[in-house]
Scaffold this motif. Structure first.
Motif, PDB file in Angstrom:
ATOM      1  N   TYR A 130      -7.803  -4.026  17.808  1.00  0.00           N
ATOM      2  CA  TYR A 130      -6.573  -3.897  17.021  1.00  0.00           C
ATOM      3  C   TYR A 130      -6.127  -2.445  16.924  1.00  0.00           C
ATOM      4  CZ  TYR A 130      -3.167  -4.486  13.287  1.00  0.00           C
ATOM      5  OH  TYR A 130      -2.009  -4.490  12.553  1.00  0.00           O
ATOM      6  N   VAL A 131      -7.056  -1.543  16.688  1.00  0.00           N
ATOM      7  CA  VAL A 131      -6.687  -0.133  16.514  1.00  0.00           C
ATOM      8  C   VAL A 131      -6.272   0.513  17.829  1.00  0.00           C
ATOM      9  CG1 VAL A 131      -8.106   0.147  14.442  1.00  0.00           C
ATOM     10  CG2 VAL A 131      -9.091   0.637  16.712  1.00  0.00           C
ATOM     11  N   SER A 172       0.697   2.212   7.989  1.00  0.00           N
ATOM     12  CA  SER A 172      -0.293   2.569   6.964  1.00  0.00           C
ATOM     13  C   SER A 172       0.274   2.493   5.555  1.00  0.00           C
ATOM     14  CB  SER A 172      -0.849   3.967   7.231  1.00  0.00           C
ATOM     15  OG  SER A 172       0.184   4.935   7.184  1.00  0.00           O
ATOM     16  N   THR A 173       1.590   2.499   5.423  1.00  0.00           N
ATOM     17  CA  THR A 173       2.212   2.405   4.096  1.00  0.00           C
ATOM     18  C   THR A 173       2.784   1.011   3.803  1.00  0.00           C
ATOM     19  OG1 THR A 173       4.301   3.269   4.987  1.00  0.00           O
ATOM     20  CG2 THR A 173       2.772   4.856   4.002  1.00  0.00           C
ATOM     21  N   HIS A 174       2.686   0.113   4.780  1.00  0.00           N
ATOM     22  CA  HIS A 174       3.153  -1.270   4.591  1.00  0.00           C
ATOM     23  C   HIS A 174       2.112  -2.230   5.155  1.00  0.00           C
ATOM     24  CE1 HIS A 174       6.859   1.108   4.391  1.00  0.00           C
ATOM     25  NE2 HIS A 174       7.376   0.129   3.684  1.00  0.00           N
ATOM     26  N   VAL A 175       0.877  -2.038   4.752  1.00  0.00           N
ATOM     27  CA  VAL A 175      -0.241  -2.796   5.317  1.00  0.00           C
ATOM     28  C   VAL A 175      -0.048  -4.296   5.151  1.00  0.00           C
ATOM     29  CG1 VAL A 175      -2.714  -3.252   5.089  1.00  0.00           C
ATOM     30  CG2 VAL A 175      -1.862  -0.894   5.040  1.00  0.00           C
ATOM     31  N   SER A 176       0.548  -4.729   4.063  1.00  0.00           N
ATOM     32  CA  SER A 176       0.701  -6.160   3.796  1.00  0.00           C
ATOM     33  C   SER A 176       1.562  -6.870   4.834  1.00  0.00           C
ATOM     34  CB  SER A 176       1.308  -6.380   2.406  1.00  0.00           C
ATOM     35  OG  SER A 176       2.615  -5.823   2.333  1.00  0.00           O
ATOM     36  N   LEU A 177       2.356  -6.117   5.589  1.00  0.00           N
ATOM     37  CA  LEU A 177       3.216  -6.722   6.621  1.00  0.00           C
ATOM     38  C   LEU A 177       2.463  -6.981   7.921  1.00  0.00           C
ATOM     39  CD1 LEU A 177       6.499  -4.624   6.168  1.00  0.00           C
ATOM     40  CD2 LEU A 177       5.913  -6.850   5.180  1.00  0.00           C
ATOM     41  N   ALA A 182      -4.233  -6.120   7.099  1.00  0.00           N
ATOM     42  CA  ALA A 182      -4.457  -6.421   5.681  1.00  0.00           C
ATOM     43  C   ALA A 182      -5.835  -7.047   5.459  1.00  0.00           C
ATOM     44  CB  ALA A 182      -3.366  -7.355   5.173  1.00  0.00           C
ATOM     45  N   ARG A 183      -6.288  -7.831   6.435  1.00  0.00           N
ATOM     46  CA  ARG A 183      -7.605  -8.474   6.310  1.00  0.00           C
ATOM     47  C   ARG A 183      -8.746  -7.520   6.654  1.00  0.00           C
ATOM     48  NH1 ARG A 183      -4.875 -12.769   9.081  1.00  0.00           N
ATOM     49  NH2 ARG A 183      -5.956 -12.219  11.014  1.00  0.00           N
ATOM     50  N   ASN A 184      -8.401  -6.382   7.276  1.00  0.00           N
ATOM     51  CA  ASN A 184      -9.433  -5.439   7.704  1.00  0.00           C
ATOM     52  C   ASN A 184      -9.039  -4.014   7.297  1.00  0.00           C
ATOM     53  OD1 ASN A 184     -11.325  -7.111   9.709  1.00  0.00           O
ATOM     54  ND2 ASN A 184      -9.203  -7.743  10.061  1.00  0.00           N
ATOM     55  N   PRO A 185      -9.091  -3.704   6.009  1.00  0.00           N
ATOM     56  CA  PRO A 185      -8.646  -2.387   5.535  1.00  0.00           C
ATOM     57  C   PRO A 185      -9.446  -1.216   6.104  1.00  0.00           C
ATOM     58  CG  PRO A 185      -9.761  -3.617   3.781  1.00  0.00           C
ATOM     59  CD  PRO A 185      -9.525  -4.583   4.903  1.00  0.00           C
ATOM     60  N   SER A 186     -10.627  -1.482   6.657  1.00  0.00           N
ATOM     61  CA  SER A 186     -11.409  -0.399   7.250  1.00  0.00           C
ATOM     62  C   SER A 186     -10.737   0.168   8.499  1.00  0.00           C
ATOM     63  CB  SER A 186     -12.816  -0.897   7.613  1.00  0.00           C
ATOM     64  OG  SER A 186     -12.756  -1.915   8.595  1.00  0.00           O
ATOM     65  N   TRP A 187      -9.753  -0.553   9.043  1.00  0.00           N
ATOM     66  CA  TRP A 187      -9.026  -0.076  10.218  1.00  0.00           C
ATOM     67  C   TRP A 187      -7.916   0.917   9.865  1.00  0.00           C
ATOM     68  CZ3 TRP A 187      -8.036  -5.570  12.692  1.00  0.00           C
ATOM     69  CH2 TRP A 187      -9.265  -6.109  13.108  1.00  0.00           C
ATOM     70  N   ILE A 188      -7.555   0.984   8.598  1.00  0.00           N
ATOM     71  CA  ILE A 188      -6.403   1.805   8.194  1.00  0.00           C
ATOM     72  C   ILE A 188      -6.573   3.276   8.576  1.00  0.00           C
ATOM     73  CG2 ILE A 188      -5.030   2.615   6.226  1.00  0.00           C
ATOM     74  CD1 ILE A 188      -5.537  -0.114   4.911  1.00  0.00           C
ATOM     75  N   PRO A 189      -7.740   3.909   8.377  1.00  0.00           N
ATOM     76  CA  PRO A 189      -7.875   5.319   8.779  1.00  0.00           C
ATOM     77  C   PRO A 189      -7.581   5.556  10.262  1.00  0.00           C
ATOM     78  CG  PRO A 189      -9.654   4.714   7.299  1.00  0.00           C
ATOM     79  CD  PRO A 189      -8.935   3.441   7.635  1.00  0.00           C
ATOM     80  N   SER A 190      -7.969   4.617  11.125  1.00  0.00           N
ATOM     81  CA  SER A 190      -7.682   4.768  12.559  1.00  0.00           C
ATOM     82  C   SER A 190      -6.187   4.695  12.818  1.00  0.00           C
ATOM     83  CB  SER A 190      -8.412   3.679  13.363  1.00  0.00           C
ATOM     84  OG  SER A 190      -9.806   3.853  13.297  1.00  0.00           O
ATOM     85  N   ILE A 191      -5.506   3.815  12.104  1.00  0.00           N
ATOM     86  CA  ILE A 191      -4.048   3.711  12.244  1.00  0.00           C
ATOM     87  C   ILE A 191      -3.385   5.005  11.753  1.00  0.00           C
ATOM     88  CG2 ILE A 191      -1.988   2.482  11.469  1.00  0.00           C
ATOM     89  CD1 ILE A 191      -3.690   0.923  13.484  1.00  0.00           C
ATOM     90  N   GLN A 192      -3.865   5.529  10.635  1.00  0.00           N
ATOM     91  CA  GLN A 192      -3.314   6.783  10.110  1.00  0.00           C
ATOM     92  C   GLN A 192      -3.533   7.932  11.085  1.00  0.00           C
ATOM     93  OE1 GLN A 192      -5.518   6.673   6.394  1.00  0.00           O
ATOM     94  NE2 GLN A 192      -3.625   6.329   5.232  1.00  0.00           N
ATOM     95  N   SER A 193      -4.704   7.966  11.714  1.00  0.00           N
ATOM     96  CA  SER A 193      -4.986   9.012  12.693  1.00  0.00           C
ATOM     97  C   SER A 193      -4.028   8.928  13.878  1.00  0.00           C
ATOM     98  CB  SER A 193      -6.430   8.884  13.182  1.00  0.00           C
ATOM     99  OG  SER A 193      -6.711   9.833  14.185  1.00  0.00           O
ATOM    100  N   MET A 194      -3.770   7.721  14.350  1.00  0.00           N
ATOM    101  CA  MET A 194      -2.821   7.528  15.443  1.00  0.00           C
ATOM    102  C   MET A 194      -1.422   7.979  15.028  1.00  0.00           C
ATOM    103  SD  MET A 194      -0.263   5.066  16.153  1.00  0.00           S
ATOM    104  CE  MET A 194      -0.847   3.541  15.395  1.00  0.00           C
TER     105      MET A 194
END
Length: 292
Positions: A130-131, A172-177, A182-194
């Motif tokens: 996903y990331v 990263s600011t609209h994760v719920s979409l 949304a089911r895997n919040p541990s992926w958010i830092p990788s998305i933010q880095s990208m």
């Protein structure tokens, strides 16, 4: 002679990538029997086309009428290489059309070859996760250009009279979409880095008021080019993509339309279409490389 050697070398790389990649693809992929049959049938028919056929338009038009369905890649508990030629959003329509085009350009008709191209088109370094999915189209352009599949057109000026400065954080600011995120919040830092890696990059574009039925625009935009529609919505780089088609009255868009609920070749010109959407600011142009 140099051009011939480069062309031969690049085609050899394509062949090598397909051989290396095909062994593990089926375990990563999710598809129906009808999808694989449709792909092979389309590729076999394409073998009989004239050499100068515009393959992006040919394959794109083969899919006209197929339904628009959003988030077809977001339904699994883990990332899979989803092949769905029954339902499309604007991005999966372009990705599948490009994968078919690259297969046909290389005279390949196996479903495994199509899977390989689709994986390399959709994911950073072809790694199914996903990331690593190329969520923002700016990164999609850069990665597919790195692979040699496409190149971005950025001249002449006019019509490329403005510059887009990338300012993105929408995912990263609209994760719920994004259901899987949304089911895997541990992926958010990788998305933010990208997102941070893309921040601040600048690209020439054609503002929508410059899109016209002129010799200048016809020279800058070719049939079969990928059109990325830019947006003024905060945190996003693009809001829609499709394929360029010139008609007698001007430039039109072959696309998976959320409004029309299916793949259509828009009856109105792109200029008229974009006037109806105030947040759409202009277009970037991406061209499939001829050597592929």
């Amino acid at each position: 002679m140099k051009h011939y050697i480069n062309k031969y070398y690049k085609k050899s790389i394509v062949s090598l990538l397909l051989i290396i990649s095909s062994s593990s693809l089926f375990g990563q992929a999710q598809f129906g029997k009808q999808d694989s049959i449709k792909v092979v049938t389309m590729l076999q028919k394409a073998n009989a086309l004239k050499e100068d056929t515009n393959l992006m338009l040919y394959f794109g038009r083969q899919l006209i009428g197929m339904p628009y369905v959003a988030k077809t890649l977001e339904k699994n508990p883990r990332e899979r290489l989803v092949v769905n030629l029954r339902q499309f959003d604007c991005t999966t329509f372009v990705e599948n059309t490009l994968a078919l085009t690259l297969c046909a350009k290389n005279h390949l008709t196996r479903f495994a070859d199509f899977l390989t191209f689709l994986r390399l088109i959709r994911y950073r370094n072809g790694e199914v996760a996903y990331v690593n999915r190329l969520h923002y189209f700016t990164e999609w352009i850069a990665d597919n250009a790195r692979m040699g599949y496409v190149e971005e057109v950025s001249e002449p000026n006019p019509p490329f009279t403005k510059t887009q400065k990338i300012e993105i954080n929408f995912m990263s600011t609209h994760v719920s979409l994004y259901p899987m995120l949304a089911r895997n919040p541990s992926w958010i830092p990788s998305i933010q880095s990208m997102e941070r890696e893309l921040e601040g990059r600048e690209f020439p574009y054609i503002p929508k008021e410059e899109i016209a039925n002129t010799a200048v625009c016809r020279a800058a935009i070719h049939d079969g080019d990928i059109i990325a529609i830019l947006t003024s919505k905060p945190g996003l780089d693009t809001s829609h993509i499709g394929i360029a088609v010139w008609h007698a009255d001007g430039l039109h868009l072959l696309n998976a339309s959320q409004v029309r609920k299916k793949i259509v070749e828009e009856p109105m010109t792109l200029h008229a279409y974009m006037k109806k959407h105030p947040s759409q600011t202009g277009i970037r142009i991406i061209r499939v490389n001829q050597w592929q």
